[in-house]
Design an enzyme around this catalytic site. Structure first.
Site, PDB file in Angstrom:
ATOM      1  N   HIS A 192       0.843  -1.192   0.000  1.00  0.00           N
ATOM      2  CA  HIS A 192       0.000   0.000   0.000  1.00  0.00           C
ATOM      3  C   HIS A 192       0.884   1.249   0.000  1.00  0.00           C
ATOM      4  O   HIS A 192       1.972   1.255   0.590  1.00  0.00           O
ATOM      5  CB  HIS A 192      -0.934   0.008   1.214  1.00  0.00           C
ATOM      6  CG  HIS A 192      -0.233   0.189   2.525  1.00  0.00           C
ATOM      7  ND1 HIS A 192      -0.092   1.416   3.145  1.00  0.00           N
ATOM      8  CD2 HIS A 192       0.389  -0.707   3.343  1.00  0.00           C
ATOM      9  CE1 HIS A 192       0.566   1.268   4.287  1.00  0.00           C
ATOM     10  NE2 HIS A 192       0.884  -0.006   4.432  1.00  0.00           N
ATOM     11  N   HIS A 232       0.924   5.780  -1.537  1.00  0.00           N
ATOM     12  CA  HIS A 232       0.379   6.834  -2.400  1.00  0.00           C
ATOM     13  C   HIS A 232       1.128   6.840  -3.732  1.00  0.00           C
ATOM     14  O   HIS A 232       1.946   7.729  -4.008  1.00  0.00           O
ATOM     15  CB  HIS A 232       0.488   8.191  -1.707  1.00  0.00           C
ATOM     16  CG  HIS A 232      -0.309   8.283  -0.436  1.00  0.00           C
ATOM     17  ND1 HIS A 232      -1.612   7.852  -0.345  1.00  0.00           N
ATOM     18  CD2 HIS A 232       0.023   8.763   0.792  1.00  0.00           C
ATOM     19  CE1 HIS A 232      -2.057   8.064   0.879  1.00  0.00           C
ATOM     20  NE2 HIS A 232      -1.079   8.609   1.595  1.00  0.00           N
TER      21      HIS A 232
END
Length: 326
Positions: free
Chosen positions: A111, A113
């Site tokens: 995970h 951005h």
């Protein structure tokens, strides 16, 4: 609280109401039957959650962290310099090699951005499973605006980049400030569009269409912040190797609702109307509505509602006419 009315839940219910009552109990038995030992194929699975900022991504990721020990998989945070969502070409190659060849970490849940990355460009046949969550674009921007100034209750002592700026979102919009400009809405589309130059040109029609294409062709499931519990339930049904127990944890666990932006004030109707005049908002909102419609379509074929509760449907296919007969 949503500042825009969501499409009626009838979209999600129009077919499931006709499902016979027996499916409710069958669905519960089907869910219980999923608790089986993992196969070798499941142990090779990699999930990538290229999380969009301020979409409840930390709340959802906490579920993955809480379950990883029990469900026997690894969680890895992709920490890019200055949270830059675009990787250099050499880092793209490194990342793809890590994800595919780091066997000690499989099964894995990555995970971070980072914008969408097409693994087939690197000559690979087997791709990771992409999932994501998006949010009403103005609600997301408002949350991010106050987050940069006041932080949240997850790490309250951390100094934020705009700390000390007491200007409200409405005051920013009224003054034409850069932190609340329509260009700041341009984020969810490029995150789904990917590592192409045009993806990051605010207002690009090509980027919007590419983001839509990737959403339906490259992502197993994309949920919405406003209906996060349903997203978690459907992931548990589809990927029990990772998310077994996630729905119960979301409903009862402390971490699921831990992160809330501090000092957030809802914008006025005037501020919303001003942002809605921009072409960028119209495109980001079109993408959000597209994602919401797709999510509700998938949900309509996966669950039914009874007494205000959602239940997973049982398996609705079987095999027959199998030849040659022994």
């Amino acid at each position: 609280m949503s500042y825009f009315p969501l499409p009626e839940r009838a979209i999600a219910r129009h077919e499931v109401r006709e499902i016979e009552q027996r499916h409710t109990q069958d669905g519960l038995r089907q869910r219980d039957s999923l608790a089986l030992p993992a196969s070798d194929g499941e142990d090779d699975v990699v999930i990538i959650y290229n999380r969009v900022p301020k979409t409840a991504s930390t709340s959802f990721t906490n579920i993955a962290y809480d379950l990883c020990g029990k469900n026997r998989y690894h969680v890895l945070h992709i920490n890019t310099t200055k949270n830059n969502p675009v990787m250099s070409i050499q880092d793209q190659v490194r990342f793809v090699k890590n994800v595919t060849q780091w066997r000690e970490m499989k099964p894995a849940f990555y995970h971070g951005h980072v914008s969408f990355l097409d693994f087939t460009k690197f000559g690979l046949k087997r791709k990771p499973i992409y999932i994501n969550v998006i949010r009403d674009p103005i609600e997301r921007l408002v949350s991010y605006y106050y987050f940069l100034r006041f932080g949240d209750d997850y790490r309250p002592g951390l100094r934020r980049r705009k700390q000390g700026d007491k200007k409200t979102f409405d005051e920013c919009v009224s003054a034409g400030g850069s932190d609340c400009a329509p260009e700041k809405l341009w984020l969810q589309i490029p995150f789904f569009c990917g590592h192409y130059s045009e993806c990051w040109n605010a207002g690009s029609q090509w980027a919007l269409e590419q983001a839509k294409y990737n959403l339906v062709n490259e992502y197993l499931l994309v949920g919405v912040t406003e209906e996060l519990e349903d997203f978690v339930m459907m992931l548990e049904a589809a990927l029990p190797r990772f998310f077994r127990g996630a729905t119960e944890l979301y409903r009862t666990g402390k971490k699921s609702h831990l992160r809330k932006t501090s000092e957030k004030k809802p914008p006025t109707k005037e501020s919303i109307a001003k942002l809605q005049q921009s072409a960028i908002w119209k495109m980001e909102n079109e993408f959000y509505e597209f994602a919401l419609e797709q999510f509700q379509f998938v949900r309509a074929h996966a669950v039914r509602e009874k007494d205000g509760e959602l239940y997973l449907l049982a398996q609705n296919f079987f095999y027959e006419k199998i030849y040659p007969k022994n």
